[in-house]
Design a protein around this motif. Structure first.
Motif, PDB file in Angstrom:
ATOM      1  N   SER A 117      -0.639   1.111 -13.509  1.00 36.90           N
ATOM      2  CA  SER A 117       0.678   1.610 -13.875  1.00 36.90           C
ATOM      3  C   SER A 117       0.562   3.113 -14.104  1.00 36.90           C
ATOM      4  O   SER A 117      -0.427   3.601 -14.655  1.00 36.90           O
ATOM      5  CB  SER A 117       1.175   0.917 -15.142  1.00 36.90           C
ATOM      6  N   TYR A 118       1.592   3.853 -13.676  1.00 40.36           N
ATOM      7  CA  TYR A 118       1.569   5.302 -13.875  1.00 40.36           C
ATOM      8  C   TYR A 118       1.519   5.647 -15.357  1.00 40.36           C
ATOM      9  O   TYR A 118       0.966   6.677 -15.746  1.00 40.36           O
ATOM     10  CB  TYR A 118       2.794   5.933 -13.222  1.00 40.36           C
ATOM     11  N   ALA A 119       2.074   4.773 -16.201  1.00 42.93           N
ATOM     12  CA  ALA A 119       2.040   5.001 -17.638  1.00 42.93           C
ATOM     13  C   ALA A 119       0.611   4.962 -18.163  1.00 42.93           C
ATOM     14  O   ALA A 119       0.286   5.613 -19.164  1.00 42.93           O
ATOM     15  CB  ALA A 119       2.892   3.960 -18.362  1.00 42.93           C
ATOM     16  N   ASP A 120      -0.263   4.208 -17.479  1.00 43.86           N
ATOM     17  CA  ASP A 120      -1.659   4.114 -17.897  1.00 43.86           C
ATOM     18  C   ASP A 120      -2.533   5.184 -17.262  1.00 43.86           C
ATOM     19  O   ASP A 120      -3.515   5.625 -17.860  1.00 43.86           O
ATOM     20  CB  ASP A 120      -2.223   2.731 -17.544  1.00 43.86           C
ATOM     21  N   SER A 121      -2.210   5.580 -16.045  1.00 41.46           N
ATOM     22  CA  SER A 121      -3.034   6.565 -15.345  1.00 41.46           C
ATOM     23  C   SER A 121      -2.184   7.339 -14.361  1.00 41.46           C
ATOM     24  O   SER A 121      -1.665   6.775 -13.390  1.00 41.46           O
ATOM     25  CB  SER A 121      -4.182   5.872 -14.606  1.00 41.46           C
ATOM     26  N   ARG A 122      -2.039   8.637 -14.590  1.00 44.05           N
ATOM     27  CA  ARG A 122      -1.249   9.470 -13.691  1.00 44.05           C
ATOM     28  C   ARG A 122      -1.951   9.663 -12.348  1.00 44.05           C
ATOM     29  O   ARG A 122      -1.308   9.974 -11.351  1.00 44.05           O
ATOM     30  CB  ARG A 122      -0.972  10.838 -14.327  1.00 44.05           C
ATOM     31  N   ARG A 123      -3.282   9.486 -12.317  1.00 48.06           N
ATOM     32  CA  ARG A 123      -4.031   9.685 -11.074  1.00 48.06           C
ATOM     33  C   ARG A 123      -4.002   8.437 -10.192  1.00 48.06           C
ATOM     34  O   ARG A 123      -3.671   8.515  -9.002  1.00 48.06           O
ATOM     35  CB  ARG A 123      -5.484  10.056 -11.401  1.00 48.06           C
ATOM     36  N   THR A 124      -4.359   7.282 -10.745  1.00 49.15           N
ATOM     37  CA  THR A 124      -4.443   6.061  -9.938  1.00 49.15           C
ATOM     38  C   THR A 124      -3.169   5.228 -10.011  1.00 49.15           C
ATOM     39  O   THR A 124      -3.110   4.148  -9.431  1.00 49.15           O
ATOM     40  CB  THR A 124      -5.656   5.218 -10.372  1.00 49.15           C
ATOM     41  N   GLY A 125      -2.154   5.742 -10.699  1.00 51.60           N
ATOM     42  CA  GLY A 125      -0.857   5.078 -10.720  1.00 51.60           C
ATOM     43  C   GLY A 125       0.161   5.789  -9.844  1.00 51.60           C
ATOM     44  O   GLY A 125       1.350   5.470  -9.884  1.00 51.60           O
ATOM     45  N   SER A 126      -0.304   6.736  -9.030  1.00 48.57           N
ATOM     46  CA  SER A 126       0.603   7.496  -8.165  1.00 48.57           C
ATOM     47  C   SER A 126       0.185   7.346  -6.705  1.00 48.57           C
ATOM     48  O   SER A 126      -0.945   6.961  -6.395  1.00 48.57           O
ATOM     49  CB  SER A 126       0.599   8.978  -8.562  1.00 48.57           C
ATOM     50  N   PHE A 127       1.111   7.667  -5.806  1.00 46.97           N
ATOM     51  CA  PHE A 127       0.842   7.582  -4.371  1.00 46.97           C
ATOM     52  C   PHE A 127       1.831   8.467  -3.632  1.00 46.97           C
ATOM     53  O   PHE A 127       2.799   8.976  -4.229  1.00 46.97           O
ATOM     54  CB  PHE A 127       0.968   6.129  -3.878  1.00 46.97           C
ATOM     55  N   ILE A 128       1.592   8.641  -2.341  1.00 54.33           N
ATOM     56  CA  ILE A 128       2.584   9.301  -1.488  1.00 54.33           C
ATOM     57  C   ILE A 128       2.820   8.425  -0.261  1.00 54.33           C
ATOM     58  O   ILE A 128       1.934   7.687   0.171  1.00 54.33           O
ATOM     59  CB  ILE A 128       2.160  10.723  -1.051  1.00 54.33           C
ATOM     60  N   LEU A 129       4.040   8.497   0.262  1.00 50.24           N
ATOM     61  CA  LEU A 129       4.379   7.829   1.509  1.00 50.24           C
ATOM     62  C   LEU A 129       4.390   8.871   2.621  1.00 50.24           C
ATOM     63  O   LEU A 129       4.923   9.981   2.444  1.00 50.24           O
ATOM     64  CB  LEU A 129       5.748   7.144   1.417  1.00 50.24           C
ATOM     65  N   ILE A 130       3.813   8.522   3.763  1.00 48.01           N
ATOM     66  CA  ILE A 130       3.623   9.460   4.868  1.00 48.01           C
ATOM     67  C   ILE A 130       4.274   8.894   6.126  1.00 48.01           C
ATOM     68  O   ILE A 130       4.208   7.681   6.387  1.00 48.01           O
ATOM     69  CB  ILE A 130       2.117   9.695   5.115  1.00 48.01           C
ATOM     70  N   ASP A 131       4.905   9.775   6.905  1.00 46.07           N
ATOM     71  CA  ASP A 131       5.447   9.384   8.201  1.00 46.07           C
ATOM     72  C   ASP A 131       4.283   9.215   9.177  1.00 46.07           C
ATOM     73  O   ASP A 131       3.551  10.171   9.438  1.00 46.07           O
ATOM     74  CB  ASP A 131       6.405  10.459   8.713  1.00 46.07           C
ATOM     75  N   PRO A 132       4.062   8.013   9.726  1.00 44.97           N
ATOM     76  CA  PRO A 132       2.907   7.805  10.607  1.00 44.97           C
ATOM     77  C   PRO A 132       2.999   8.548  11.929  1.00 44.97           C
ATOM     78  O   PRO A 132       1.990   8.739  12.605  1.00 44.97           O
ATOM     79  CB  PRO A 132       2.906   6.282  10.830  1.00 44.97           C
ATOM     80  N   SER A 133       4.195   8.980  12.323  1.00 42.00           N
ATOM     81  CA  SER A 133       4.350   9.635  13.626  1.00 42.00           C
ATOM     82  C   SER A 133       3.893  11.085  13.624  1.00 42.00           C
ATOM     83  O   SER A 133       3.361  11.575  14.617  1.00 42.00           O
ATOM     84  CB  SER A 133       5.809   9.559  14.085  1.00 42.00           C
ATOM     85  N   ASP A 134       4.089  11.784  12.490  1.00 38.87           N
ATOM     86  CA  ASP A 134       3.730  13.207  12.478  1.00 38.87           C
ATOM     87  C   ASP A 134       3.003  13.653  11.212  1.00 38.87           C
ATOM     88  O   ASP A 134       2.689  14.833  11.064  1.00 38.87           O
ATOM     89  CB  ASP A 134       4.977  14.078  12.676  1.00 38.87           C
ATOM     90  N   GLY A 135       2.734  12.720  10.282  1.00 41.93           N
ATOM     91  CA  GLY A 135       1.980  13.084   9.084  1.00 41.93           C
ATOM     92  C   GLY A 135       2.799  13.756   8.004  1.00 41.93           C
ATOM     93  O   GLY A 135       2.235  14.220   7.013  1.00 41.93           O
ATOM     94  N   THR A 136       4.121  13.784   8.128  1.00 40.10           N
ATOM     95  CA  THR A 136       4.971  14.413   7.117  1.00 40.10           C
ATOM     96  C   THR A 136       4.948  13.592   5.817  1.00 40.10           C
ATOM     97  O   THR A 136       5.061  12.369   5.849  1.00 40.10           O
ATOM     98  CB  THR A 136       6.419  14.508   7.611  1.00 40.10           C
ATOM     99  N   THR A 137       4.815  14.293   4.690  1.00 40.37           N
ATOM    100  CA  THR A 137       4.925  13.617   3.404  1.00 40.37           C
ATOM    101  C   THR A 137       6.389  13.287   3.143  1.00 40.37           C
ATOM    102  O   THR A 137       7.250  14.159   3.173  1.00 40.37           O
ATOM    103  CB  THR A 137       4.383  14.497   2.268  1.00 40.37           C
ATOM    104  N   LEU A 138       6.664  12.008   2.893  1.00 40.37           N
ATOM    105  CA  LEU A 138       8.036  11.558   2.716  1.00 40.37           C
ATOM    106  C   LEU A 138       8.431  11.455   1.249  1.00 40.37           C
ATOM    107  O   LEU A 138       9.513  11.893   0.852  1.00 40.37           O
ATOM    108  CB  LEU A 138       8.225  10.188   3.375  1.00 40.37           C
ATOM    109  N   THR A 139       7.566  10.845   0.450  1.00 41.37           N
ATOM    110  CA  THR A 139       7.955  10.448  -0.892  1.00 41.37           C
ATOM    111  C   THR A 139       6.761  10.519  -1.822  1.00 41.37           C
ATOM    112  O   THR A 139       5.643  10.174  -1.429  1.00 41.37           O
ATOM    113  CB  THR A 139       8.498   8.994  -0.884  1.00 41.37           C
ATOM    114  N   ALA A 140       7.004  10.958  -3.067  1.00 42.79           N
ATOM    115  CA  ALA A 140       5.992  10.884  -4.120  1.00 42.79           C
ATOM    116  C   ALA A 140       6.377   9.747  -5.054  1.00 42.79           C
ATOM    117  O   ALA A 140       7.511   9.688  -5.530  1.00 42.79           O
ATOM    118  CB  ALA A 140       5.927  12.208  -4.889  1.00 42.79           C
ATOM    119  N   GLY A 141       5.432   8.832  -5.289  1.00 40.05           N
ATOM    120  CA  GLY A 141       5.758   7.628  -6.037  1.00 40.05           C
ATOM    121  C   GLY A 141       4.903   7.438  -7.267  1.00 40.05           C
ATOM    122  O   GLY A 141       3.732   7.823  -7.303  1.00 40.05           O
TER     123      GLY A 141
END
Length: 444
Positions: free
Chosen positions: A397-421
């Protein structure tokens, strides 16, 4: 730098903080004033700023140029990229991130504030709280930044009136507290004139609180990740295969949180295989323990299968493993995120295929209401998403760990960062999710 000075700096605490606010609220000027008045600007830097200011027809140095380093920023007079600056006072060391105010660069604010322990949100005293102010407050709450400073800037342009400051402070504080921000400190300032930035203002005797720098120097810092859940994302497997070390096999990476010790039993995720730490190398030297944020090489007693993207954790303190992730996100790309969107999810050093299964809600910034099932998230929207991954992920959970509770979503076609989660809740689905309409290798 002398040995004595180095020893003093190493003994002081470090504060990471970010500035945020709407365009032209004076963020870069505030940062420049902090650097200038705390005597953290080198002579040649100040001379370069003075020359650049004179070429633009300004009588005095434009302190905003101390952070607006890109040519496009200087030409347009706006901040585009996140500008990082390092400075120190006798009481504390600082890493600051000056983030953009334009709506289209909100994604950069997410980057700058993601590792901050404090965020300074600027408000123009003439305009009060605007939509971008609310968006930045929401992002600070979303990223769980523990301290927020409301700097009501340009008080000189409203004749330093206490009533103006009090009204803005009351509105912002109520909004931030409703978002879940744990603490708000409001300070009236004039970054251009230097009021209440480093030195107390002679124009606002009605204010008895700290200056911005005084608050930055004294705010409690509780970012000791060495006592959090221990996590080591494996970045590289080292096998030198030399005559001296024919059987050497080490697992290298930067410790995301916690402390690892020789002799400790660990589990490799997501496989679930277990072993015991037989050695830890830091910069080629064997140590008995290592902690965040050291880059280490861990050796295990057993020859288990470990590769890049795996996560080493203490066996008795393993996070849940799931293919269904529910999270709150800030969408940062120009193209919208839609239900059914095929993406890559990058969590730690692991990147896997995923599908956006649902977007349950989008946050409305004006009244903090939730717009149910919007169908998509546009640029700078904040909302909830449900994601199905092709492979199981060990997520905190992000509440427990800001490092391992976060992620990013990437567009597979061009590598664009879409979303920070930020992971809010994980839930399991007993059956794999299939899309009968397509068969392109993304169905899982």
């Amino acid at each position: 730098m002398s040995t004595t000075t180095t020893e003093k700096l190493s003994a002081t605490t470090l504060l990471r903080f970010a500035t945020a606010g709407s365009v032209d609220d004076g963020k870069s000027t505030l940062v420049g004033r902090l650097l200038h008045d705390s005597k953290s600007v080198l002579t040649d830097q100040l001379e370069a700023v003075e020359r650049a200011s004179a070429s633009r027809g300004q009588e005095g140095p434009d302190l905003a140029l101390l952070t607006d380093g890109l040519r496009a920023e200087r030409e347009q007079g706006i901040t585009i990229d996140v500008a990082y600056r390092y400075f120190a006072t006798p009481r504390r060391r600082f890493i600051l991130a000056d983030t953009p105010g334009h709506v289209q660069y909100t994604r950069n604010m997410v980057t700058g504030a993601s590792t901050a322990e404090l965020t300074v949100v600027l408000v123009d005293a003439r305009n009060g709280v605007v939509e971008q102010t609310r968006r930045h407050a929401a992002i600070a709450a979303l990223l769980r930044v523990p301290h927020v400073v409301l700097a009501v800037n340009k008080m000189d342009l409203v004749e330093y009136r206490e009533s103006v400051f009090a009204a803005i402070a009351e509105e912002f504080t109520a909004y931030a507290l409703e978002l879940g921000v744990p603490e708000v400190t409001a300070i009236p300032i004039s970054a251009l004139a230097g009021d209440n930035v480093v030195e107390p203002s002679a124009h606002m005797d009605w204010y008895g609180g700290p200056t911005v720098l005084e608050h930055l120097e004294t705010v409690p810092v509780s970012h000791d990740l060495a006592h959090c859940h221990a996590r080591l994302p494996v970045q590289y497997v080292i096998r030198p295969q030399t005559a001296e070390h024919p059987d050497y096999r080490g697992y290298a990476g930067q410790i995301a949180a916690g402390t690892f010790r020789v002799g400790e039993r660990v589990t490799v995720l997501p496989s679930g295989r277990t072993s015991r730490i037989s050695g830890i190398d830091v910069l080629g030297r064997a140590v008995q323990e290592a902690w965040t944020t050291q880059s280490v090489t861990v050796l295990l007693e057993d020859d288990v299968d470990v590769s890049r993207g795996d996560l080493l954790v203490p066996t008795q303190d393993a996070p849940p493993i799931t293919q269904d992730v529910e999270a709150t996100v800030c969408h940062v790309a120009d193209q919208p995120l839609t239900v059914g969107h095929r993406v890559l999810i990058k969590h730690g050093t692991r990147t896997v295929k995923a599908i956006v299964k649902d977007i349950p809600s989008r946050l409305t910034l004006d009244d903090l209401s939730l717009h149910p099932h919007p169908g998509q998230l546009a640029a700078n929207d904040i909302g909830r998403v449900k994601i199905r991954t092709a492979e199981p992920l060990p997520v905190d959970s992000y509440a427990d760990s800001r490092r391992t509770g976060s992620f990013i979503l990437i567009d597979p076609s061009d590598g664009t960062t879409l979303t920070a989660g930020m992971v809010g809740e994980s839930f399991a689905s007993p059956e794999p999710v299939k899309d009968p309409a397509e068969d392109d290798g993304w169905d899982f």
